[in-house]
Scaffold this motif. Structure first.
Motif, PDB file in Angstrom:
ATOM      1  N   GLY A   1       2.748  45.813  50.162  1.00 25.57           N
ATOM      2  CA  GLY A   1       1.512  45.477  49.456  1.00 25.57           C
ATOM      3  C   GLY A   1       1.286  43.982  49.418  1.00 25.57           C
ATOM      4  O   GLY A   1       1.608  43.330  48.418  1.00 25.57           O
TER       5      GLY A   1
ATOM      6  N   ASP B   1      11.651  48.346  46.099  1.00 28.47           N
ATOM      7  CA  ASP B   1      11.125  49.691  45.836  1.00 28.47           C
ATOM      8  C   ASP B   1      11.563  50.257  44.489  1.00 28.47           C
ATOM      9  O   ASP B   1      11.446  51.464  44.260  1.00 28.47           O
ATOM     10  CB  ASP B   1      11.523  50.664  46.964  1.00 28.47           C
TER      11      ASP B   1
ATOM     12  N   HIS C   1       7.830  45.579  44.934  1.00 26.47           N
ATOM     13  CA  HIS C   1       8.425  44.991  43.729  1.00 26.47           C
ATOM     14  C   HIS C   1       9.420  43.873  44.055  1.00 26.47           C
ATOM     15  O   HIS C   1      10.446  43.719  43.378  1.00 26.47           O
ATOM     16  CB  HIS C   1       9.113  46.078  42.879  1.00 26.47           C
TER      17      HIS C   1
ATOM     18  N   LEU D   1       5.374  45.336  40.218  1.00 24.05           N
ATOM     19  CA  LEU D   1       4.143  44.935  40.909  1.00 24.05           C
ATOM     20  C   LEU D   1       3.849  43.435  40.719  1.00 24.05           C
ATOM     21  O   LEU D   1       2.818  43.052  40.168  1.00 24.05           O
ATOM     22  CB  LEU D   1       2.967  45.793  40.458  1.00 24.05           C
TER      23      LEU D   1
ATOM     24  N   ARG E   1       3.858  43.040  46.582  1.00 23.07           N
ATOM     25  CA  ARG E   1       3.598  43.678  45.289  1.00 23.07           C
ATOM     26  C   ARG E   1       4.156  45.094  45.196  1.00 23.07           C
ATOM     27  O   ARG E   1       4.898  45.417  44.264  1.00 23.07           O
ATOM     28  CB  ARG E   1       2.083  43.697  45.038  1.00 23.07           C
ATOM     29  N   ASP E   2       3.807  45.938  46.148  1.00 23.32           N
ATOM     30  CA  ASP E   2       4.135  47.348  46.020  1.00 23.32           C
ATOM     31  C   ASP E   2       5.602  47.640  46.303  1.00 23.32           C
ATOM     32  O   ASP E   2       6.085  48.737  45.974  1.00 23.32           O
ATOM     33  CB  ASP E   2       3.243  48.171  46.948  1.00 23.32           C
TER      34      ASP E   2
END
Length: 295
Positions: A68, A107, A88, A129, A85-86
């Motif tokens: 992300g 993740d 983490h 996130l 972001r996605d």
């Protein structure tokens, strides 16, 4: 046509960024400029990192894939820091795309109670996130941990967590609703885009609250210029330049428009050595625009 006011006036370099065949600008989440004024676009297309020269000539893209793409920062060390972001995590690369460091548990989101309700119920450790990065001359790393958390984290250059601050909320200093971008001003103060509270909060590097700048419209990213001026993208169709006290120096946009020089969803901002600015857009914006400073 010129944009801005006073000493901060710009002309649009319309059509900047020549894409190879098969490439597209798709949600340009983050923009950064290196020491040679090459421009890095962290975006959500099939080519998630694209590099251009300052005239808009395509240099290269990376092969690396990200879950992300969000925030981007080129540190004083000349390396590039990315908020994936996605996944983490915050990742640090050389400008040639070599992975140097990773912060966070890939993740694995920290436990803030964030879920389908899209509400942060409690502050927690890194990350859930994460959104943005800023790096000091000494190598300390500040991260805004945003969509699924309500905190700012400080790490040393080795990646050790030094401190965290912030909690969910919308009224008091140190309360955040989506801390979305982070920057360091000329005095070393930490500027945090408190997006859904429509304000920028200012802290020292130990997390002590100093002041607050209200009046923004979902501020997303913050960059500081050579004279201490602060550049702010605002998701609600606007771009602002303010001084070190948050007073507006120049501003344009405000209504959603795909017209050149206007904005749909400005998200990322970078400033090069000549004072030209690059603004990336997301959502339905999906483009990069360059504004050349008029001297």
């Amino acid at each position: 046509m010129q944009y801005g006011d006073g000493d901060y006036r710009y002309e649009l370099d319309e059509g900047w960024g020549k894409l190879p065949e098969g490439y597209e600008f798709h949600q340009v989440a983050g923009v950064a400029v290196d020491g040679d004024d090459n421009v890095y676009l962290f975006n959500r297309s099939a080519h998630q990192m694209m590099v251009f020269d300052r005239e808009g000539g395509f240099i290269k893209s990376w092969d690396q894939r990200f879950a992300g793409p969000h925030g981007i920062h080129i540190g004083p060390d000349g390396n590039i820091y990315l908020a994936d972001r996605d996944a983490h995590v915050i990742v640090k690369y050389s400008l040639d795309g070599e992975l140097l460091q990773e912060l966070g548990n890939r993740d694995q989101a920290s436990d803030t109670g964030y879920g389908a309700d899209r509400v942060v119920h409690r502050a927690a450790e890194p990350f859930n996130l994460p959104t943005g990065i800023a790096v000091t001359e000494s190598g300390d790393i500040f991260v805004s941990d945003g969509y699924g958390n309500s905190r700012v984290h400080k790490f040393d250059a080795s990646g050790a967590l030094l401190l965290s601050w912030g909690e969910p909320g919308s009224t008091e200093p140190g309360q955040f609703t989506l801390p979305h971008g982070v920057g360091l001003d000329a005095d070393g103060r930490v500027l945090v885009c408190d997006r859904e509270n429509h304000r920028i909060q200012v802290f020292d590097q130990d997390g002590n609250f100093l002041t607050m700048w209200p009046g923004f419209r979902q501020p997303t990213d913050v960059q500081v210029g050579p004279d201490g001026e602060v550049y702010v993208t605002e998701l609600t169709h606007r771009f602002s330049i303010v001084d070190g006290d948050g007073n507006v120096l120049a501003r344009w946009g405000g209504e959603s428009s795909h017209d050149p020089g206007q904005f749909v969803a400005p998200h990322g901002i970078a400033v090069d050595s000549r004072g030209d600015i690059y603004i990336g857009e997301v959502l339905e914006g999906q483009r990069i625009q360059k504004f050349v400073r008029v001297r």
